[in-house]
Scaffold this motif. Structure first.
Motif, PDB file in Angstrom:
ATOM      1  N   THR A 155       0.818  -1.220   0.000  1.00 34.80           N
ATOM      2  CA  THR A 155       0.000   0.000   0.000  1.00 34.80           C
ATOM      3  C   THR A 155       0.848   1.264   0.000  1.00 34.80           C
ATOM      4  N   GLN A 156       2.181   1.118  -0.054  1.00 31.49           N
ATOM      5  CA  GLN A 156       3.068   2.269  -0.001  1.00 31.49           C
ATOM      6  C   GLN A 156       4.042   2.237  -1.175  1.00 31.49           C
ATOM      7  N   PRO A 210       1.301 -15.108  -4.247  1.00 30.31           N
ATOM      8  CA  PRO A 210       1.355 -15.818  -2.962  1.00 30.31           C
ATOM      9  C   PRO A 210      -0.024 -16.234  -2.444  1.00 30.31           C
ATOM     10  N   VAL A 211      -0.182 -17.511  -2.214  1.00 27.99           N
ATOM     11  CA  VAL A 211      -1.467 -18.031  -1.758  1.00 27.99           C
ATOM     12  C   VAL A 211      -1.817 -17.497  -0.369  1.00 27.99           C
ATOM     13  N   PHE A 212      -0.804 -17.164   0.435  1.00 28.93           N
ATOM     14  CA  PHE A 212      -1.044 -16.685   1.796  1.00 28.93           C
ATOM     15  C   PHE A 212      -1.338 -15.186   1.860  1.00 28.93           C
ATOM     16  N   PHE A 213      -1.164 -14.470   0.745  1.00 28.73           N
ATOM     17  CA  PHE A 213      -1.316 -13.008   0.750  1.00 28.73           C
ATOM     18  C   PHE A 213      -2.177 -12.540  -0.424  1.00 28.73           C
ATOM     19  N   ASP A 214      -3.317 -13.214  -0.596  1.00 36.61           N
ATOM     20  CA  ASP A 214      -4.320 -12.803  -1.590  1.00 36.61           C
ATOM     21  C   ASP A 214      -3.774 -12.782  -3.014  1.00 36.61           C
ATOM     22  N   PHE A 215      -2.736 -13.580  -3.278  1.00 37.41           N
ATOM     23  CA  PHE A 215      -2.161 -13.716  -4.622  1.00 37.41           C
ATOM     24  C   PHE A 215      -1.623 -12.395  -5.162  1.00 37.41           C
ATOM     25  N   LYS A 216      -1.228 -11.482  -4.259  1.00 39.37           N
ATOM     26  CA  LYS A 216      -0.664 -10.192  -4.664  1.00 39.37           C
ATOM     27  C   LYS A 216       0.781 -10.130  -4.195  1.00 39.37           C
ATOM     28  N   GLY A 217       1.705 -10.392  -5.130  1.00 42.66           N
ATOM     29  CA  GLY A 217       3.112 -10.470  -4.771  1.00 42.66           C
ATOM     30  C   GLY A 217       3.985  -9.528  -5.566  1.00 42.66           C
TER      31      GLY A 217
END
Length: 217
Positions: A37-38, A99-106
Motif C-alpha cells: 500500500t506504499q 502468494p497463496v497466503f497473501f491474496d495472490f498479490k506479490g
C-alpha cells in the motif's frame, strides 16, 4: 516415493515457500507500513528500501533469495533432472508473484529467481550480483538492471555450467515477462530512476527525532 511424486512434492513445496511474503512480514515485524500500500506497491526489497531503509530491505532481499535457493538446492541434492529443477525454481518464483497466503498479490520475483540460480555456483552468483549493481550504477534504473541481468544469466550459465542453461533461461524469461509494464514505461520515459542516495536520505528523514532533555528556564 516415486520420482514423479517427488517432483510434484517439490513443486508444491517450492510454491508454498515462495508464497511467504518476506516484505510484508519484515515490515510488520519492524512496525513499517504494508509495502503493498506504499511506494510502488510492490512487496519487494527495492520498495522496502524506499519506505523502511537499508536494514529492512536487506532482510527482505536475503529471505526472498533464500525462498528460491533452498528449493532449487534441495532438488539438486535429490538429483532431479535439470529441466525439472527449472520448473521447481519457477514454482518458487510464482509463489512470490502470486502468494497463496497473501491474496495472490506479490512482487516481481527477481530476488527469488536470482536466488534459485545462485546454488549453481559462487561464480554465477557473483556475476549476477555484479551485473545488477553495474547496470544500476550505469542506467539508474533498477528494473532495467534486472532485465539486462536476466538476459545475461543464461549466457553466464552456458560458460560456467552449461547443464543448467535451459532452467536458467526459463527463469530469465519469467523475469522479463514480469517486467512488461516496466519495459513500457522505460520506452515512454516514465520509469522512475533508482537512487541509493535519495532512498537513504528519505529513510533518514523518516527516522524519529532524538528526544531532547527537558529545559527548566
Amino acid at each position: 516415493m516415486s520420482e514423479a511424486a517427488l517432483i510434484i512434492f517439490m513443486i508444491l513445496a517450492a510454491y508454498l515457500a515462495g508464497s511467504v511474503s518476506s516484505a510484508v512480514l519484515v515490515c510488520k515485524m519492524r512496525g513499517l507500513p504494508d509495502p503493498r500500500t506504499q511506494g510502488s506497491g510492490n512487496p519487494g526489497a527495492t520498495n522496502v528500501l524506499r519506505i523502511g531503509g537499508a536494514a529492512a530491505a536487506g532482510m527482505v532481499l536475503f529471505f526472498d533469495m533464500l525462498k528460491g535457493a533452498a528449493p532449487a538446492y534441495l532438488a539438486y541434492l535429490m538429483e532431479i533432472n535439470a529441466i525439472w529443477l527449472g520448473v521447481i525454481a519457477i514454482a518458487a518464483c510464482l509463489g512470490h508473484i502470486y502468494p497463496v497466503f497473501f491474496d495472490f498479490k506479490g512482487g516481481k520475483g527477481v530476488a527469488t529467481a536470482f536466488g534459485a540460480m545462485a546454488p549453481i555456483g559462487d561464480d554465477l552468483a557473483l556475476a549476477l550480483m555484479g551485473s545488477w549493481l553495474v547496470m544500476v550504477l550505469i542506467t539508474r534504473y533498477s528494473s532495467l538492471a534486472a532485465i539486462l541481468t536476466a538476459l545475461l544469466a543464461p549466457v553466464y550459465t552456458h560458460y560456467l555450467d552449461d547443464r543448467f542453461t535451459v532452467p536458467v533461461a526459463m527463469l530469465s524469461t519469467l523475469i522479463i515477462i514480469r517486467h512488461k509494464d516496466n519495459i513500457v514505461r522505460l520506452v515512454q520515459g516514465k520509469e522512475p530512476r533508482f537512487s541509493i542516495r535519495n532512498k537513504f536520505r528519505k529513510a533518514r528523514n523518516k527516522a524519529p527525532a532524538k528526544s531532547q532533555p527537558p529545559r527548566f528556564d
